[in-house]
Design a protein around this motif. Structure first.
Motif, short mmCIF file in Angstrom:
data_model
loop_
_atom_site.label_atom_id
_atom_site.label_comp_id
_atom_site.label_asym_id
_atom_site.label_seq_id
_atom_site.Cartn_x
_atom_site.Cartn_y
_atom_site.Cartn_z
N VAL A 10 -11.39 -2.62 -6.10
CA VAL A 10 -9.81 -3.12 -5.79
C VAL A 10 -9.73 -4.23 -6.59
O VAL A 10 -8.99 -4.34 -6.83
CB VAL A 10 -9.86 -3.32 -4.37
N THR A 11 -10.59 -5.08 -6.41
CA THR A 11 -10.28 -6.35 -7.47
C THR A 11 -10.29 -6.14 -9.07
O THR A 11 -9.31 -6.55 -9.34
CB THR A 11 -11.95 -7.50 -7.58
N ARG A 12 -10.60 -5.14 -9.07
CA ARG A 12 -10.94 -4.90 -10.33
C ARG A 12 -9.53 -4.14 -10.57
O ARG A 12 -8.46 -4.75 -11.56
CB ARG A 12 -12.34 -4.00 -11.12
N SER A 13 -9.20 -2.91 -9.79
CA SER A 13 -7.77 -2.67 -10.63
C SER A 13 -6.94 -3.04 -10.38
O SER A 13 -5.86 -2.80 -10.87
CB SER A 13 -7.60 -1.06 -9.39
N GLU A 70 -3.53 -3.92 -12.94
CA GLU A 70 -2.12 -3.89 -13.45
C GLU A 70 -1.18 -5.27 -13.57
O GLU A 70 -1.53 -5.74 -13.89
CB GLU A 70 -1.90 -3.44 -11.95
N THR A 71 -0.19 -4.61 -14.53
CA THR A 71 1.04 -5.79 -15.10
C THR A 71 1.71 -5.52 -14.34
O THR A 71 2.61 -6.56 -14.16
CB THR A 71 0.93 -5.11 -16.82
N ALA A 77 -0.54 0.77 -6.81
CA ALA A 77 -1.82 0.85 -5.91
C ALA A 77 -2.02 0.31 -5.32
O ALA A 77 -3.69 1.17 -4.14
CB ALA A 77 -2.16 0.19 -7.23
N GLU A 78 -1.51 -1.25 -4.01
CA GLU A 78 -2.26 -1.51 -3.53
C GLU A 78 -2.46 -0.60 -2.07
O GLU A 78 -3.00 -0.62 -1.19
CB GLU A 78 -1.06 -2.97 -3.23
N GLU A 80 -4.86 3.17 1.59
CA GLU A 80 -4.15 5.39 2.15
C GLU A 80 -5.53 5.65 2.17
O GLU A 80 -6.04 6.40 2.68
CB GLU A 80 -3.35 5.82 1.36
N PHE A 81 -6.39 5.29 0.79
CA PHE A 81 -7.63 5.42 0.74
C PHE A 81 -8.83 5.09 1.80
O PHE A 81 -9.63 5.71 1.89
CB PHE A 81 -8.06 4.70 -0.34
N ALA A 82 -8.55 4.04 2.34
CA ALA A 82 -9.48 2.64 2.77
C ALA A 82 -9.16 3.83 4.49
O ALA A 82 -9.91 3.63 5.47
CB ALA A 82 -8.72 1.28 3.38
#
Length: 110
Positions: A21-24, A28-29, A37-38, A43-45
């Motif tokens: 999560v931290t890496r993704s 992001e820019t 992405a968040e 949703e994934f969680a």
């Protein structure tokens, strides 16, 4: 043996997921892409909690989320191929409690 494998898998997932999560988020820019992405990660969680609830409830009792919290199943089809595991009564109780905890996570997230 299989129960040890399950606990190791859950432990490793809980250790690796925050890193991903931290890496993704750091990759992001764009601001809107970061929000997307968040949202995808949340949703994934939530999907992972649904999977966890089904896994533990069906394994312990042979019935899934539609039997214990039908409002969360939202009228969807029941799982196919799930069977109650042949567990020691103490392990069965702990597994069922894990399923109830997952239901609590889902209710909190919605």
């Amino acid at each position: 043996m299989a129960l040890h494998t399950l606990f190791i898998t859950v432990l490793l997932t809980s250790l690796v997921l925050p890193f991903l999560v931290t890496r993704s988020n750091s990759l992001e820019t764009n601001g809107s892409a970061s929000q997307t992405a968040e949202s995808d990660l949340l949703e994934f969680a939530l999907n992972l909690d649904f999977l966890e609830a089904e896994f533990f409830l069906v394994g312990a009792e042979g019935r899934g989320l539609d039997a214990y919290a039908p409002e969360l199943a939202n009228g969807g089809p029941p799982p196919i191929g799930g069977r109650r595991a042949n567990l020691d009564p103490d392990i069965k109780n702990v597994t069922f409690q894990f399923g109830l905890i997952a239901i609590g996570h889902i209710r909190f997230s919605l």
